[in-house]
Design an enzyme around this catalytic site. Structure first.
Site, PDB file in Angstrom:
ATOM      1  N   SER A  10       1.978   7.253   4.269  1.00 42.78           N
ATOM      2  CA  SER A  10       2.838   6.111   4.568  1.00 42.78           C
ATOM      3  C   SER A  10       2.965   5.160   3.386  1.00 42.78           C
ATOM      4  O   SER A  10       2.208   5.233   2.432  1.00 42.78           O
ATOM      5  CB  SER A  10       2.249   5.333   5.747  1.00 42.78           C
ATOM      6  OG  SER A  10       1.107   4.622   5.318  1.00 42.78           O
ATOM      7  N   ASP A  19     -11.648   9.034   8.373  1.00 48.42           N
ATOM      8  CA  ASP A  19     -11.227   8.693   7.009  1.00 48.42           C
ATOM      9  C   ASP A  19     -11.778   7.335   6.587  1.00 48.42           C
ATOM     10  O   ASP A  19     -11.050   6.499   6.052  1.00 48.42           O
ATOM     11  CB  ASP A  19      -9.701   8.746   6.909  1.00 48.42           C
ATOM     12  CG  ASP A  19      -9.212   8.935   5.473  1.00 48.42           C
ATOM     13  OD1 ASP A  19     -10.025   9.300   4.599  1.00 48.42           O
ATOM     14  OD2 ASP A  19      -8.023   8.697   5.222  1.00 48.42           O
ATOM     15  N   GLY A  69       0.829  -1.200   0.000  1.00 50.14           N
ATOM     16  CA  GLY A  69       0.000   0.000   0.000  1.00 50.14           C
ATOM     17  C   GLY A  69       0.859   1.244   0.000  1.00 50.14           C
ATOM     18  O   GLY A  69       1.970   1.253   0.520  1.00 50.14           O
ATOM     19  N   GLU A  70       0.325   2.251  -0.629  1.00 49.48           N
ATOM     20  CA  GLU A  70       1.031   3.521  -0.622  1.00 49.48           C
ATOM     21  C   GLU A  70      -0.016   4.605  -0.479  1.00 49.48           C
ATOM     22  O   GLU A  70      -0.895   4.725  -1.326  1.00 49.48           O
ATOM     23  CB  GLU A  70       1.828   3.695  -1.901  1.00 49.48           C
ATOM     24  CG  GLU A  70       2.821   4.812  -1.783  1.00 49.48           C
ATOM     25  CD  GLU A  70       3.823   4.791  -2.935  1.00 49.48           C
ATOM     26  OE1 GLU A  70       4.824   5.485  -2.835  1.00 49.48           O
ATOM     27  OE2 GLU A  70       3.579   4.094  -3.925  1.00 49.48           O
TER      28      GLU A  70
HETATM   29  P1  ADP Z   1      -2.115   5.421   4.825  1.00 49.32           P
HETATM   30  O1  ADP Z   1      -2.171   6.352   5.995  1.00 49.32           O
HETATM   31  O2  ADP Z   1      -0.893   5.609   4.025  1.00 49.32           O
HETATM   32  O3  ADP Z   1      -3.376   5.428   4.009  1.00 49.32           O
HETATM   33  P2  ADP Z   1      -2.966   2.780   5.767  1.00 49.32           P
HETATM   34  O4  ADP Z   1      -2.839   2.391   7.204  1.00 49.32           O
HETATM   35  O5  ADP Z   1      -4.339   3.097   5.268  1.00 49.32           O
HETATM   36  O6  ADP Z   1      -1.938   3.966   5.468  1.00 49.32           O
HETATM   37  O7  ADP Z   1      -2.373   1.610   4.878  1.00 49.32           O
HETATM   38  C1  ADP Z   1      -2.289   1.742   3.473  1.00 49.32           C
HETATM   39  C2  ADP Z   1      -2.636   0.443   2.791  1.00 49.32           C
HETATM   40  O8  ADP Z   1      -1.753  -0.610   3.228  1.00 49.32           O
HETATM   41  C3  ADP Z   1      -4.037  -0.091   3.101  1.00 49.32           C
HETATM   42  O9  ADP Z   1      -5.016   0.456   2.238  1.00 49.32           O
HETATM   43  C4  ADP Z   1      -3.860  -1.585   2.886  1.00 49.32           C
HETATM   44  O10 ADP Z   1      -3.940  -1.919   1.520  1.00 49.32           O
HETATM   45  C5  ADP Z   1      -2.439  -1.838   3.361  1.00 49.32           C
HETATM   46  N1  ADP Z   1      -2.451  -2.269   4.774  1.00 49.32           N
HETATM   47  C6  ADP Z   1      -2.407  -1.467   5.872  1.00 49.32           C
HETATM   48  N2  ADP Z   1      -2.437  -2.185   7.013  1.00 49.32           N
HETATM   49  C7  ADP Z   1      -2.491  -3.496   6.640  1.00 49.32           C
HETATM   50  C8  ADP Z   1      -2.560  -4.750   7.354  1.00 49.32           C
HETATM   51  N3  ADP Z   1      -2.534  -4.804   8.680  1.00 49.32           N
HETATM   52  N4  ADP Z   1      -2.635  -5.887   6.638  1.00 49.32           N
HETATM   53  C9  ADP Z   1      -2.638  -5.845   5.301  1.00 49.32           C
HETATM   54  N5  ADP Z   1      -2.565  -4.718   4.569  1.00 49.32           N
HETATM   55  C10 ADP Z   1      -2.499  -3.545   5.215  1.00 49.32           C
HETATM   56 MG    MG Z   2      -5.264   4.717   4.327  1.00 51.84          MG
END
Ligand code: ADP
Ligand code: MG
Length: 420
Positions: free
Chosen positions: A35, A203, A30-31
């Site tokens: 983060s 969000d 994820g991006e």
């Molecule tokens: P940001 O603040 O950058 O949006 P997120 O916490 O939403 O960060 O994480 C971004 C992406 O990473 C998510 O949309 C998901 O696809 C992946 N992701 C985040 N946490 C997990 C997790 N615990 N298990 C699997 N994928 C995750």
């Molecule tokens: Mg997010």
């Protein structure tokens, strides 16, 4: 894995002493704005050195007590450089935030983890806020727990159990109404817990609710914009008794300080400060109207937008570039009259001459029939769909005080359909 990702992964592995012995990075998953998230294997997963227990029987995560004594959020000063501020805010003592605790008994922990590398441009208070809220929500199964977090100079990474999920765009068009009910029941279960703790997620959108259509389970992630209800809150007219509100509006009007005509012909919203954090297309009307006393109900609106997306099979459903456009989109559905009333709740005048905004707007039923190309269909929506639409209207009520709460939602016949 492309070469850029490979390079980023190398960098991450080198940015923390001992990282390579702890985790094997697998891929980028994820991006976001704040983060980059990687999937990794926890190399010491069967040798447990912190106290996150997975209670098999209750399927519940039990974290260590928060043991942090030496951080202070008071120390953030403009004059310090970013790394220094990170250190002061997030703790000097060691590179590991003290969520960890030594345990003699080896414990089980998940083999796969999600490593969230928080961009160094995020403010340390923001990072700390996210970590603290996650800690508060640790007992909730529907919220992805924080295993631990590390800091090295100004770089912070959060370690979460990896949750298998499918991209929303791959399944939302195929969902039946009972599928939608199960999905939303899972989301509202998470929300009811988060809201019970007095936390607004801010969000809610498909990428922040990880869902596995096979197991029909979902977890809420990303508390980067979350806040406690009542933070930076100033009284807003919407919390007044309707009679009080009317007389205040009238008085403001007479004094010439009240809302002016012309919006969105010309933006005359009060220039007050209100938290607008969130994602375009998912922002509740009170956020757009700069309500200064926002509540957990803003998450309910966003969850409603997800349901509208699924029912209409259109993603993204709202596609505005800014808040003014977002208001026009909402006004097109609800009509001028109801939108004006919604603005007045927060002391805003909503006036427009845009011809596509009618006085009364359209029903959700018609919008869904149109967007699924069934406008000629004499039968209209199915009985199940009608129940979903009735629920949708309760989530997307322009008036936050009348909008359904997460707890109430769990008793709604539509979400009851999603019970095992
Ligand atoms: P940001 O603040 O950058 O949006 P997120 O916490 O939403 O960060 O994480 C971004 C992406 O990473 C998510 O949309 C998901 O696809 C992946 N992701 C985040 N946490 C997990 C997790 N615990 N298990 C699997 N994928 C995750
Ligand atoms: Mg997010």
């Amino acid at each position: 894995v492309d070469s850029n990702t490979q390079l980023d992964m190398e960098k991450l592995q080198n940015s923390f002493p001992g990282f390579r012995n702890k985790y094997r990075l697998i891929k980028r998953i994820g991006e976001g704005t704040f983060s980059t998230v990687y999937k990794a294997e926890d190399l010491q997963y069967d040798y447990y050195d912190n106290s996150w227990d997975l209670d098999k029987e209750n399927e519940k995560w039990t974290p260590p007590p928060l043991k942090r004594t030496d951080y202070s959020t008071q120390h953030t000063s403009q004059t310090l450089d970013h790394a220094q501020r990170s250190a002061q805010t997030l703790g000097h003592s060691s590179a590991t935030l003290d969520y960890m605790q030594h345990r003699e008994q080896p414990r089980r922990r998940p083999k796969y983890v999600a490593i969230k590398k928080i961009y160094v441009t995020s403010s340390p208070t923001r990072i700390l806020n996210e970590l603290e809220l996650l800690h508060d929500l640790r007992d909730c199964q529907a919220v992805c727990p924080l295993i631990t977090a590390f800091r090295h100079t100004d770089q912070v990474v959060a370690i979460l159990p990896y949750f298998r999920h499918t991209d929303f765009r791959e399944y939302f068009r195929k969902m039946t109404v009972p599928d939608m009910a199960i999905y939303l029941r899972s989301l509202f279960t998470a929300l009811s817990y988060v809201h019970h703790k007095g936390i607004i997620h801010r969000d809610i959108k498909p990428t922040n609710f990880l869902y596995d259509p096979t197991s029909q389970r979902g977890v809420l992630v990303d508390f980067g914009l979350a806040e406690r209800e009542g933070t930076e809150c100033k009284p807003c007219l919407c919390h007044d008794d309707p009679n009080v509100r009317r007389s205040r509006l009238r008085a403001a009007h007479l004094a010439g300080t009240g809302p002016h005509n012309g919006y969105p012909k010309q933006d005359t919203r009060p220039s007050r400060r209100a938290n607008r954090a969130g994602t375009r297309g998912f922002r509740a009307p009170e956020v757009l109207f700069k309500c200064t006393e926002q509540t957990t109900k803003i998450d309910i609106w966003s969850a409603g937008v997800i349901l509208l997306t699924i029912l209409s099979r259109r993603f993204p459903f709202f596609n505005s570039a800014d808040d003014v456009e977002a208001m026009i989109e909402i006004a097109t559905i609800f009509g001028h009259r109801r939108m004006r009333a919604a603005g007045q709740l927060h002391g805003c005048m909503f006036e427009t001459t845009i011809p596509t905004i009618g006085n009364v707007g359209f029903s959700f039923e018609r919008i869904i029939l149109w967007s699924t190309c069934r406008s000629d269909d004499r039968e209209g929506l199915s009985k199940d769909e009608k129940m979903a639409v009735e629920f949708l209207a309760r989530c997307m009520d322009l008036d936050p005080s009348r909008r359904i709460s997460a707890v109430e939602a769990l008793d709604h016949p539509f979400l009851m359909m999603g019970m095992d």
